[in-house]
Design a protein around this motif. Structure first.
Motif, short mmCIF file in Angstrom:
data_model
loop_
_atom_site.label_atom_id
_atom_site.label_comp_id
_atom_site.label_asym_id
_atom_site.label_seq_id
_atom_site.Cartn_x
_atom_site.Cartn_y
_atom_site.Cartn_z
N ARG A 97 0.83 -1.20 0.00
CA ARG A 97 0.00 0.00 0.00
C ARG A 97 0.88 1.26 0.00
O ARG A 97 0.59 2.23 -0.72
N LEU A 98 1.91 1.26 0.80
CA LEU A 98 2.77 2.44 0.91
C LEU A 98 3.60 2.66 -0.36
O LEU A 98 3.92 3.80 -0.70
N ALA A 99 3.96 1.57 -1.04
CA ALA A 99 4.83 1.68 -2.21
C ALA A 99 4.20 2.50 -3.32
O ALA A 99 4.91 3.10 -4.14
N ALA A 100 2.89 2.54 -3.36
CA ALA A 100 2.19 3.26 -4.42
C ALA A 100 1.99 4.74 -4.10
O ALA A 100 1.54 5.50 -4.96
N LEU A 101 2.32 5.14 -2.87
CA LEU A 101 2.09 6.52 -2.44
C LEU A 101 3.34 7.36 -2.64
O LEU A 101 4.46 6.87 -2.58
N ARG A 102 3.13 8.65 -2.85
CA ARG A 102 4.26 9.56 -3.05
C ARG A 102 4.79 10.05 -1.72
O ARG A 102 4.70 11.23 -1.38
N ARG A 103 5.30 9.14 -0.94
CA ARG A 103 5.89 9.53 0.33
C ARG A 103 7.01 8.56 0.68
O ARG A 103 6.97 7.39 0.28
N LYS A 104 7.98 9.04 1.38
CA LYS A 104 9.11 8.21 1.79
C LYS A 104 8.68 7.30 2.93
O LYS A 104 8.00 7.72 3.87
N SER A 105 9.06 6.03 2.84
CA SER A 105 8.82 5.09 3.93
C SER A 105 10.14 4.41 4.29
O SER A 105 11.00 4.23 3.44
N VAL A 106 10.28 4.08 5.56
CA VAL A 106 11.50 3.43 6.05
C VAL A 106 11.10 2.19 6.84
O VAL A 106 10.38 2.28 7.83
N LYS A 107 11.60 1.03 6.41
CA LYS A 107 11.26 -0.24 7.07
C LYS A 107 12.11 -0.43 8.31
O LYS A 107 13.33 -0.25 8.28
N GLY A 108 11.48 -0.80 9.41
CA GLY A 108 12.21 -1.16 10.62
C GLY A 108 12.64 -2.61 10.58
O GLY A 108 11.92 -3.46 10.04
N LEU A 109 13.81 -2.91 11.14
CA LEU A 109 14.34 -4.28 11.13
C LEU A 109 14.54 -4.79 12.55
O LEU A 109 14.73 -4.02 13.49
N ARG A 110 14.56 -6.11 12.68
CA ARG A 110 14.55 -6.74 14.00
C ARG A 110 15.94 -6.90 14.61
O ARG A 110 16.09 -6.92 15.83
N PHE A 111 16.98 -7.07 13.80
CA PHE A 111 18.34 -7.29 14.30
C PHE A 111 18.36 -8.47 15.27
O PHE A 111 18.04 -9.57 14.86
N ASN A 112 18.71 -8.25 16.54
CA ASN A 112 18.79 -9.35 17.50
C ASN A 112 17.49 -9.60 18.26
O ASN A 112 17.43 -10.50 19.10
#
Length: 397
Positions: free
Chosen positions: A318-333
């Protein structure tokens, strides 16, 4: 648009004068500063594919003004927070020293892997002083800015760009006193017309993984996309894209791998557009056979953004189609029973948005930790999707 101060000169980031000046500034090791707020925020110049780019210092995104393109949300919202200053130590020049929780040597050319998959998740969860192999993969992805997406990039991010981003990120890191870029192998995109050149560069890059006659064998790290898994006479073969040879894994290690990464494998097999990314330590025997020692995996979507569930994939779509920057959070440890921000929208107004997906089986401890996380960041607007309550809530307008 950013305005940058380099030495005693100030530039708009899209000016011709800046592009002309950057090669000289790079050679002179001049430090750019972003003038989005006072005090000015230090940055650095990177050389990628023959181009010179001004990039933010590692983990300095929150120091920029929220209106600045270099702004990133606080890293405390993801699994990166507990690792900073412990497993990940960054100096004043932006160089990162990594403290690894996996071995880069192996005794005996035929010895079986001692710990071929990630430790159990409770062990991962409690470790803040060392990077697991999975956390290493997440850190490379984060520092390579492969967690960031804009709709204008559709169709422009392939494996070649992913590889460049990973190698550039690794060039700013050290591990156990070595340059990470010297021990990281990321396959080049194969082009038939450059077959011999690619083979020569690959042989040079893999020299460090060749078995020695005496002493412990040095291992290297590979990050690559899985093409397929096939059974071998003993164990399995992992075939990687853009490589002419497989990586071997023993039967016991294979069983532990598919048990540990059951969710990732299930997601990958569900859609041909998804990519399965593997990170592994490996060595090459005297006979030339490559074998993995420890391995971790993650699944990414068609835009190479990592995700953990069908719900996360739907949100990213859904976000990929919008004209806005998105940043994915990652789990790491972090383990899956701990909350983290799924996606942030740093350009949202009047304040950045932190998006959380609460799994249907979330415990009271999970909900309590989530509430504390949201309360600790009052400058961000929370958006919460509780899967047990049904469909995705309306996205921020």
């Amino acid at each position: 648009m950013r305005r940058l101060l380099i030495g005693d000169r100030s530039f708009d980031e899209d000016s011709v004068d800046l592009q002309t000046f950057l090669p000289r500034a790079y050679e002179q090791k001049l430090r750019p500063h972003c003038q989005c707020r006072e005090p000015w925020v230090p940055m650095y110049i990177a050389r990628m594919d023959g181009q010179y780019l001004v990039k933010r210092m590692p983990l300095s995104g929150r120091d920029h003004d929220p209106a600045c393109p270099s702004y990133e949300p606080p890293y405390e919202l993801s699994g990166l927070g507990p690792l900073i200053g412990n497993a990940i130590q960054i100096d004043a020049n932006g160089r990162t020293a990594l403290n690894l929780d996996f071995s880069m040597t192996k005794r005996g050319p035929r010895a079986a892997p001692s710990a071929p998959t990630e430790p159990s998740e409770p062990a991962i969860r409690n470790e803040t002083k060392k990077l697991s192999l999975r956390a290493m993969l997440h850190y490379l992805w984060e520092m390579g800015e492969l967690t960031v997406w804009r709709s204008s990039w559709t169709g422009k991010r392939g494996w070649g760009r992913v590889r460049t981003s990973l190698m550039n990120a690794a060039s700013q890191m050290t591990a156990r006193g070595e340059e990470l870029s010297d021990v990281l192998f990321v396959p080049e995109v194969f082009h038939q017309e450059d077959k011999e050149g690619i083979a020569a560069r690959r042989a040079a890059a893999l020299a460090g993984a060749q078995a020695s006659r005496t002493g412990p064998r040095k291992l290297m790290i590979t990050v690559a996309e899985v093409k397929e898994f096939t059974a071998a006479r003993e164990g399995h073969r992992i075939t990687l894209r853009h490589l002419p040879f497989p990586f071997m894994i023993g039967e016991g290690a294979w069983k532990r791998l598919i048990a540990r990464y059951e969710s990732e494998l299930e997601l990958w097999r569900s859609n041909e557009e998804f990519h399965l990314i593997v990170i592994a330590t490996f060595g090459i025997s005297a006979s030339g056979v490559a074998a993995v020692d420890e391995v971790a995996m993650m699944v990414v979507n068609e835009n190479w953004i990592p995700f953990e569930s069908v719900q996360e994939r739907l949100l990213l779509e859904r976000l990929a189609a919008l004209r806005r920057k998105s940043v994915k959070g990652l789990r790491f440890n972090l383990s899956r029973d701990q909350p983290l921000v799924s996606v942030t929208l740093p350009e949202q107004r009047p304040s950045p948005v932190a998006m959380f997906i609460v799994p249907a089986a979330a415990s009271e401890d999970y909900e309590r930790a989530l509430a504390e996380m949201i309360e600790a960041r009052p400058e961000m607007t929370p958006w919460v999707w509780r899967v047990s309550e049904g469909e995705m809530p309306k996205l921020p307008s």
